[in-house]
Design a protein around this motif. Structure first.
Motif, PDB file in Angstrom:
ATOM      1  N   CYS A 147     -35.169   7.948 121.577  1.00  0.00           N
ATOM      2  CA  CYS A 147     -35.263   7.794 123.036  1.00  0.00           C
ATOM      3  C   CYS A 147     -36.424   6.882 123.433  1.00  0.00           C
ATOM      4  O   CYS A 147     -36.365   6.185 124.452  1.00  0.00           O
ATOM      5  N   CYS A 148     -37.503   6.894 122.658  1.00  0.00           N
ATOM      6  CA  CYS A 148     -38.770   6.250 123.038  1.00  0.00           C
ATOM      7  C   CYS A 148     -39.279   5.188 122.076  1.00  0.00           C
ATOM      8  O   CYS A 148     -40.206   4.457 122.422  1.00  0.00           O
ATOM      9  N   CYS A 201     -39.631  15.214 120.661  1.00  0.00           N
ATOM     10  CA  CYS A 201     -40.078  13.819 120.637  1.00  0.00           C
ATOM     11  C   CYS A 201     -41.534  13.803 121.093  1.00  0.00           C
ATOM     12  O   CYS A 201     -41.852  14.272 122.187  1.00  0.00           O
ATOM     13  N   CYS A 204     -42.133  11.976 124.436  1.00  0.00           N
ATOM     14  CA  CYS A 204     -41.519  12.597 125.619  1.00  0.00           C
ATOM     15  C   CYS A 204     -42.308  13.807 126.103  1.00  0.00           C
ATOM     16  O   CYS A 204     -42.153  14.231 127.237  1.00  0.00           O
TER      17      CYS A 204
HETATM   18 ZN   LIG Z   1     -38.688  10.428 123.560  1.00  0.00          ZN
END
Ligand SMILES: [Zn+2]
Length: 229
Positions: A147-148, A201, A204
């Motif tokens: 995601c990051c 994460c 996150c």
């Molecule tokens: Zn993330």
């Protein structure tokens, strides 16, 4: 001191601790080691983003805290060792060799993955203690997830051969370290059902985890620890 995730494996103690700071880290690690039971020597590494894995024997455990130079992972069959790896956004890879018994722990960011650290950890454990990949259990720690984890094309292209490693649907490529490490463990012969992924994460969730991408210079460290129980 609170474990973010504890390993739930036979004859193994340890797990993953979230955000620690420079001022709290030593006490947190000492407390975690006490909670692991027994009389233990702390073994950590002068981590260099490589893929060298040391075999730590009883003779090396000659001080209260042993730092192994220039490695990013270790394996040991000594019940006296508490292996410790510090990570911010990088991955910690936990290993239990149930046949030996023995444990291992390694640090890998994209550089370590490009050098196949997961495969090196598995092969080092099997060369040192015998047995086969189905004797092993592996767990992948919280890390900066797909995601990051924005990377440059020069990093992304190193992993294009691995299915699911690179997501090019964003402005910049995103890297999935869990997909890469899992593929490398499978390639080293570890059965899929022997590989666990810890939730989270680091980028996150800055309340739980230290993240270099979130904090930069003020960044703390998450702590991964494992020992024979
Ligand atoms: Zn993330």
């Amino acid at each position: 001191m609170t474990w973010e995730t504890q390993l739930d494996w036979p004859r193994v103690v340890g797990g993953f601790i979230g955000r620690t700071t420079r001022s709290t880290r030593a006490e947190t690690v000492a407390e975690a080691v006490r909670s692991m039971g027994g009389t233990r020597i702390i073994v950590d590494a002068r981590q260099v983003h490589g893929a060298e894995v040391a075999v730590v024997d009883d003779a090396a455990l000659d001080r209260e805290c042993v730092t192994i130079e220039r490695v990013d992972g270790f394996v040991t069959a000594s019940p006296r060792a508490a292996l410790v790896i510090y990570v911010a956004d990088c991955l910690a890879i936990f290993l239990s060799h149930e046949g030996a018994p023995a444990v291992g722990l390694a640090h890998a960011g994209w550089r370590g993955l490009a050098a196949d650290m997961p495969g090196v950890l598995v092969r080092t454990a099997l060369e040192a203690f015998g047995g086969s990949p189905s004797d092993l259990r592996l767990a992948l720690s919280p890390c900066i997830r797909d995601c990051c984890f924005e990377v440059g094309e020069e990093v992304a292209e190193q992993f294009d051969a691995i299915s699911g490693a690179v997501d090019r649907s964003h402005a910049k490529p995103h890297l999935d370290m869990i997909a890469i490490a899992t593929a490398q463990l499978r390639e080293a012969g570890v059965p899929a059902e022997r590989i666990e992924v810890m939730d989270g994460c680091t980028r996150c969730d800055p309340k739980r985890f230290a993240s270099y991408r979130w904090d930069r210079e003020r960044c703390g460290r998450n702590v991964a620890m494992i020992g024979l129980g």
